[in-house]
Scaffold this active site. Structure first.
Site, PDB file in Angstrom:
ATOM      1  NE  ARG A 163      -3.725  -2.330   0.056  1.00 19.58           N
ATOM      2  CZ  ARG A 163      -3.414  -3.481  -0.538  1.00 19.58           C
ATOM      3  NH1 ARG A 163      -2.291  -3.586  -1.230  1.00 19.58           N
ATOM      4  NH2 ARG A 163      -4.230  -4.512  -0.478  1.00 19.58           N
ATOM      5  CB  SER A 241      -9.358  -1.483   4.281  1.00 21.30           C
ATOM      6  OG  SER A 241      -9.952  -2.669   3.797  1.00 21.30           O
ATOM      7  CD  GLU A 333      -5.799   0.766   2.385  1.00 21.14           C
ATOM      8  OE1 GLU A 333      -6.093   0.591   1.193  1.00 21.14           O
ATOM      9  OE2 GLU A 333      -5.855  -0.117   3.245  1.00 21.14           O
TER      10      GLU A 333
END
Length: 341
Positions: A163, A241, A333
């Site tokens: 990520r 998320s 995130e």
């Protein structure tokens, strides 16, 4: 150029204050010009893609918001090298996945149903169900705001990790213009490595399946977790998320009973959702009009009329509970704009 535009209308969370200035660009030249002009005027710039991975503060953004709406897909294909697919930053990501399956370009099918635009995928190194875009990206064409020029960054230089990428690490420097994917030809998926997906498909982990079946299975799993946008379902009003899965230095740091996935560098990844649930935060837990999704603890949602302050108060509570229970600090995130945890 418009002024005092509500940014809540441009995010999947449907929260966020006003932008001082707002411009939507539909061509690459206009995108570069808008960025150059704002930089020359020394105005803060927020590049807004699909709004699916961002949390904007209640006070909005004091500067120029540039909404990316470029389009275009070019394809070079042969049986030896597969399909080289050049995609403008403003193309809808799930539309790209659907076309890839229809054209029998394999490698993107496990990322079906992810909201947002293509230009954001290398920034976040988007991934789902065992695969991430770093596996198929050949290069990213960007406008380098420091050098003042358009350049091509090849995959090896993108700094991809879980990520993350060089574009996320230096967000004020690079404007993604186009992403090039190298995809294999055929109607079978990439290897199905994610156990839950393999179980739904009734295949052995590591095997392949028809891409159309993989897409339907992924969409089914995402819907069951509230991860497919539905304007009538507040449980889908989220940024996906909210926390990444923690990567710990050693297996000994993983709490007893928690899932763990060994990483190539010897570290181990565990499940943020498991940590949240076992720290005592239940699905549906609410602060104001912000709530943990009733379907999936990793999604923090707007149940209608939530403020950014309420959402971040909820996120802080979740993070604190996990920290107290396991000594692990969860990392958000989504990108936080004019707000913080």
């Amino acid at each position: 150029m418009r002024t005092h535009v509500s940014l809540a209308d441009y995010t999947t969370l449907r929260i966020g204050g006003l932008a001082d200035k707002f411009v939507e660009v539909s061509t690459e030249d206009d995108l570069i010009t808008a960025v150059r002009d704002a930089d020359a005027a020394e105005e803060p710039v927020l590049l807004l893609s699909g709004g699916s991975n961002v949390v904007i503060g209640d006070d909005g953004f004091r500067g120029t918001v540039i909404k990316i709406a470029t389009s275009g897909i070019r394809v070079n294909s042969d049986m030896c090298s597969g399909a080289m697919v050049h995609i403008a930053a403003g193309e809808d990501w799930d539309g790209v996945v659907q076309r890839a399956i229809a054209e029998e370009w394999s490698g993107l099918e496990s990322m079906s149903g992810i909201p947002g635009l293509t230009g954001s995928t290398p920034v976040q190194n988007v991934g789902a169900y065992g695969h991430e875009v770093a596996e198929t990206i050949a290069s990213v064409r960007v406008f380098d705001r420091v050098a003042g020029e358009v350049r091509t960054v090849f995959a090896a230089d993108c700094g991809f990790s879980y990520r993350n990428s060089r574009f996320k690490a230096d967000p004020s420097r690079y404007v993604v213009l186009e992403v090039t994917f190298q995809l294999t030809l055929g109607d079978l998926s990439a290897e199905v490595g994610y156990a839950e997906l393999a179980r739904v498909l009734d295949v052995e982990p590591g095997s392949r399946a028809p891409m159309t079946e993989v897409r339907e299975a992924v969409l089914g799993l995402r819907r069951s977790k509230g991860m497919v946008l539905d304007p009538l379902d507040h449980d889908t009003w989220s940024a996906g998320s909210f926390f990444t899965n923690p990567i710990l230095d050693t297996p000994a740091e993983v709490p007893a009973g928690a899932p763990q996935w060994p990483q190539p560098d010897g570290r181990v990844k565990t499940s943020a959702a498991w940590l949240i649930e076992h720290a005592g935060v239940s699905k549906g837990y609410t602060i104001g009009a912000a709530a943990v999704s009733s379907k999936h603890t990793l999604a923090l949602t707007n149940q209608g009329g939530a403020t950014t302050k309420e959402l971040l108060t909820l996120a802080t509570h979740v993070r604190s509970q996990v920290q107290q229970a396991f000594g692990i600090t969860l990392i958000n995130e989504p990108v936080l704009v004019n707000c913080s945890l």
